[in-house]
Design a protein around this motif. Structure first.
Motif, PDB file in Angstrom:
ATOM      1  N   GLU A 109       0.831  -1.200   0.000  1.00 38.92           N
ATOM      2  CA  GLU A 109       0.000   0.000   0.000  1.00 38.92           C
ATOM      3  C   GLU A 109       0.866   1.252   0.000  1.00 38.92           C
ATOM      4  O   GLU A 109       0.514   2.254  -0.617  1.00 38.92           O
ATOM      5  CB  GLU A 109      -0.957   0.000   1.193  1.00 38.92           C
ATOM      6  N   GLY A 110       2.011   1.175   0.699  1.00 38.64           N
ATOM      7  CA  GLY A 110       2.923   2.317   0.705  1.00 38.64           C
ATOM      8  C   GLY A 110       3.432   2.620  -0.701  1.00 38.64           C
ATOM      9  O   GLY A 110       3.479   3.778  -1.136  1.00 38.64           O
ATOM     10  N   THR A 111       3.790   1.569  -1.434  1.00 37.10           N
ATOM     11  CA  THR A 111       4.281   1.764  -2.801  1.00 37.10           C
ATOM     12  C   THR A 111       3.177   2.312  -3.695  1.00 37.10           C
ATOM     13  O   THR A 111       3.409   3.181  -4.538  1.00 37.10           O
ATOM     14  CB  THR A 111       4.799   0.429  -3.368  1.00 37.10           C
ATOM     15  N   ARG A 112       1.951   1.793  -3.486  1.00 42.63           N
ATOM     16  CA  ARG A 112       0.824   2.289  -4.281  1.00 42.63           C
ATOM     17  C   ARG A 112       0.585   3.775  -3.998  1.00 42.63           C
ATOM     18  O   ARG A 112       0.273   4.556  -4.886  1.00 42.63           O
ATOM     19  CB  ARG A 112      -0.435   1.481  -3.935  1.00 42.63           C
ATOM     20  N   TRP A 113       0.795   4.134  -2.726  1.00 39.06           N
ATOM     21  CA  TRP A 113       0.576   5.513  -2.310  1.00 39.06           C
ATOM     22  C   TRP A 113       1.606   6.439  -2.970  1.00 39.06           C
ATOM     23  O   TRP A 113       1.299   7.528  -3.441  1.00 39.06           O
ATOM     24  CB  TRP A 113       0.674   5.564  -0.780  1.00 39.06           C
ATOM     25  N   ILE A 114       2.865   5.974  -3.040  1.00 37.57           N
ATOM     26  CA  ILE A 114       3.923   6.814  -3.607  1.00 37.57           C
ATOM     27  C   ILE A 114       3.875   6.822  -5.138  1.00 37.57           C
ATOM     28  O   ILE A 114       3.935   7.869  -5.764  1.00 37.57           O
ATOM     29  CB  ILE A 114       5.313   6.321  -3.137  1.00 37.57           C
ATOM     30  N   PHE A 115       3.744   5.637  -5.751  1.00 32.53           N
ATOM     31  CA  PHE A 115       3.886   5.543  -7.209  1.00 32.53           C
ATOM     32  C   PHE A 115       2.560   5.428  -7.955  1.00 32.53           C
ATOM     33  O   PHE A 115       2.535   5.455  -9.173  1.00 32.53           O
ATOM     34  CB  PHE A 115       4.761   4.340  -7.577  1.00 32.53           C
ATOM     35  N   GLY A 116       1.453   5.239  -7.229  1.00 35.63           N
ATOM     36  CA  GLY A 116       0.166   5.067  -7.901  1.00 35.63           C
ATOM     37  C   GLY A 116      -0.039   3.640  -8.361  1.00 35.63           C
ATOM     38  O   GLY A 116       0.871   2.807  -8.266  1.00 35.63           O
ATOM     39  N   SER A 117      -1.231   3.364  -8.882  1.00 34.75           N
ATOM     40  CA  SER A 117      -1.569   1.989  -9.241  1.00 34.75           C
ATOM     41  C   SER A 117      -1.107   1.599 -10.633  1.00 34.75           C
ATOM     42  O   SER A 117      -1.128   0.444 -10.997  1.00 34.75           O
ATOM     43  CB  SER A 117      -3.090   1.784  -9.170  1.00 34.75           C
ATOM     44  N   PHE A 118      -0.713   2.590 -11.440  1.00 34.68           N
ATOM     45  CA  PHE A 118      -0.351   2.261 -12.813  1.00 34.68           C
ATOM     46  C   PHE A 118       1.045   1.664 -12.873  1.00 34.68           C
ATOM     47  O   PHE A 118       1.942   2.105 -12.152  1.00 34.68           O
ATOM     48  CB  PHE A 118      -0.422   3.505 -13.704  1.00 34.68           C
ATOM     49  N   PRO A 119       1.235   0.647 -13.729  1.00 41.18           N
ATOM     50  CA  PRO A 119       2.567   0.045 -13.830  1.00 41.18           C
ATOM     51  C   PRO A 119       3.593   1.015 -14.394  1.00 41.18           C
ATOM     52  O   PRO A 119       3.264   1.885 -15.208  1.00 41.18           O
ATOM     53  CB  PRO A 119       2.355  -1.146 -14.769  1.00 41.18           C
TER      54      PRO A 119
END
Lengths: 305, 327
Positions: A109-119
């Motif tokens: 979730e932390g990574t999603r928060w920083i980089f967003g959901s897009f690959p």
């Protein structure tokens, strides 16, 4: 089905296996020395891939990106080891599984928060793209060939380190008897942090290398983590040699299964049915292999029986 | 009456009072939320039977949850498309009747649990965890790559299955069905845990050699516990699929296995009612933290980490004391 196609798929299987080894080596070392099941190993793989993608986007250099993946994963590994993992060595496996499961939730979730959901995308550098001609008329991707060679070099380096260097002696001693080497004056908690960081760096490197042929996204580490578990169960938990043999076995079984099984069923079934039966069975093949190994050798191929 | 019994009664009362109040004030969403909690509780009670009483750390209970879900999905799919499931050697039709679906879900999950248990119990410790995980993952990939029942997209069922005499599409009536099943499962697990089998199982968890010395075979105890555990979780899977009227490979995913384990741990390992408290707490967290931030899993992870490192014993351990009552 031609020889060339089969050779190419075999190389793909080898490449997959070698990358699995980078993951499995860290897992099996951490389990062998510290007795810890680390589900968050897949998160370290993901961190390596994201660090590489971000660095490549900023600098355009693939070599810097690989360096960044090693450093970022190792730093994340050290932070996690010092803050959380260290408290888990004396706990039972259930607590380890739960705590590292919690770490996955936080990392993902932390990574999603920083980089967003897009690959994100990490491109292979120009000097490694294209194909090379191998003997017998086989054309193969230069990048994938580089992965095989790089992975095997890391494996050789790891074996050398464990067999010949001082730190390797300590790791082997730690596997045999933790209390004794602590009593002999080795700073055991520094050794543990070091091993954890080493495993993390290998996972991060695998993430970056694979990230260039797949997309870099949240959750990318989890399928690989579970395959790495299958690898170390097949090879024997704690054995680096088992991890290498298991990884290549699993890589080849998975890739060749997906390639050959639909063709095999096409001999007896209609094409559409053969494709669906073959591909479903191929997706289960490595687990069937694992079950078979367990029936004959419950401690894995290279485990202490 | 000791603290644990009081807590059990309070818990079960709250679990029925919230949806009834929500139903009276016309809030069907809260009723559905409570139904989810009840179904997760059944899944957790199932896992707790193997994990809490037998000490079998199964990280693959999603396999049974998913099998229950697909049992419902496949039977209802054939009933809604009027195609038989099998024509040879004899005809098997699909069905929309919940009791039959539950029975099929329980039997299928029990048989698969028996098979997985027989293979996995050849090992122990870390191997057992990884192997159960891998078997669940096998079902996950199989469900994704098998196109007949929707593959990766899953399978939608248009109308909830039928239960004689009830309107299952009414949220409060479906809640009642699930709640009664939860009570039934809790009763069975309570009786089993206090039977001579249950005592032997708990003894084997603590000291295998001594159990062997009195003439019992620990692995046989574990296998029975694992099978019952899988069957209960399978029932929960069928109910969950019926609640959503949808099954997908996600039910087999390892996140599901992890979540079921979280219900058990948040509530309190090895307490009959523990998973009920854990599932209710989980739904409460999901609802309140989910409203706070889209990244609520970070908070869930932090809470779980805190419980594992500092508050072993979960909610029951905090309120009713660390020791499991020896009644």
């Amino acid at each position: 089905m031609s020889f060339v196609l089969l050779a190419e798929q075999t190389l793909n299987g080898l490449q997959f296996g070698v990358m699995l080894f980078l993951m499995a080596a860290g897992l099996t070392l951490i389990f062998g020395v510290m007795g810890l099941i680390n589900l968050a190993h897949g998160s370290l793989y993901m961190i390596g891939a994201f660090a590489a993608a971000a660095t490549a986007a900023a600098t355009g250099s693939f070599v810097l990106a690989l360096g960044a993946s090693l450093v970022a994963a190792a730093i994340a590994g050290v932070i996690v080891e010092v803050t959380v993992i260290r408290r888990l060595y004396d706990r039972d496996h259930l607590d380890q599984v739960l705590a590292t499961f919690a770490l996955i939730l936080i990392f993902s979730e932390g990574t999603r928060w920083i980089f967003g959901s897009f690959p994100l995308f990490l491109d292979t550098p120009d000097y490694l793209s294209g194909t090379v001609s191998l003997p017998f008329g086989v054309q193969y991707s230069l990048y994938r060939l580089t992965l095989i060679i790089a992975g095997l070099l890391v494996a050789v380096g790891l074996f050398w380190m464990i067999a010949k260097t001082r730190i390797g002696i300590r790791i082997r001693a730690g596997e045999n008897d933790r209390e004794m080497i602590a009593a002999l004056g080795v700073d055991i908690s520094r050794l543990y942090t070091l091993i954890f960081a080493l495993g993390a760096a290998l996972a991060g490197l695998a993430g970056a290398l694979i990230g260039a042929i797949q997309s870099v996204q949240v959750g990318m580490g989890e399928p690989v983590l579970i395959l790495a578990f299958v690898v170390i169960v097949v090879g024997g938990i704690g054995s680096i040699k088992g991890a290498l043999v298991g990884a290549i076995l699993i890589g080849l079984t998975d890739t060749l299964g997906r390639f050959l099984l639909p063709k095999l069923f096409a001999l007896v079934l209609e094409p559409a049915q053969a494709a669906s039966v073959g591909s479903s069975l191929a997706s289960m093949s490595i687990y069937i292999l694992m079950a078979a190994v367990l029936v004959f050798r419950p401690k894995g191929l290279f485990g202490d029986s | 009456m000791n603290k644990e019994t009081t807590l059990n009664i309070v818990l079960m009362t709250i679990l029925v009072a919230v949806p009834v109040l929500a139903w009276m004030s016309d809030e069907p969403f809260l009723v559905t939320l409570a139904t989810r909690a009840v179904i997760f509780a059944i899944a957790g009670v199932g896992l707790n039977f193997a994990l809490g009483f037998g000490g079998l750390v199964s990280f693959g209970h999603a396999a049974f949850f998913g099998l229950g879900g697909y049992a419902m999905g496949i039977l209802a799919f054939h009933a809604q498309t009027y195609t038989p499931m099998m024509e040879w050697p004899f005809v098997i039709e699909g069905t929309k009747a919940m009791p039959i679906i539950w029975l099929v879900a329980i039997i299928v999950s029990a048989l698969v649990a028996l098979a997985i248990g027989m293979l996995s119990l050849r090992t122990s410790g870390a191997y057992f965890i990884m192997i159960t995980l891998a078997f669940a993952q096998m079902f996950y990939y199989f469900a994704i790559s098998w196109p007949a029942y929707g593959g990766e997209d899953g399978l939608s069922i248009y109308v909830r299955n039928e239960f004689p005499g009830l309107n299952t599409m009414d949220p409060i009536q479906y809640f009642s069905i699930c709640y009664v099943l939860l009570l039934l499962v809790l009763f069975i697990v309570h009786r089993a845990a206090h039977s001579s089998f249950g005592l032997m199982l708990r003894a084997a968890k603590q000291n295998e050699e001594r159990v062997q010395a009195v003439g019992q075979v620990p692995n046989r105890l574990y296998l029975i516990a694992f099978t019952i555990s899988g069957a209960i979780t399978g029932l929960a899977g069928a109910l969950f699929a019926d609640l959503n009227r949808f099954v997908s490979p996600t039910m087999f995913s390892w996140h599901t296995s992890g979540e079921i384990m979280v219900f058990v741990i948040l509530g309190g390992l090895g307490r009959v009612f523990g998973p009920v408290a854990g599932a209710a707490l989980y739904i409460l967290l999901e609802h309140s933290l989910g409203g706070l931030s889209a990244y609520w899993h970070i908070y869930l992870g932090a809470i779980l980490l805190g419980v594992v490192i500092f508050a072993r014993g979960g909610l029951y351990g905090l309120i009713a004391g660390r020791e499991v009552a020896h009644d």
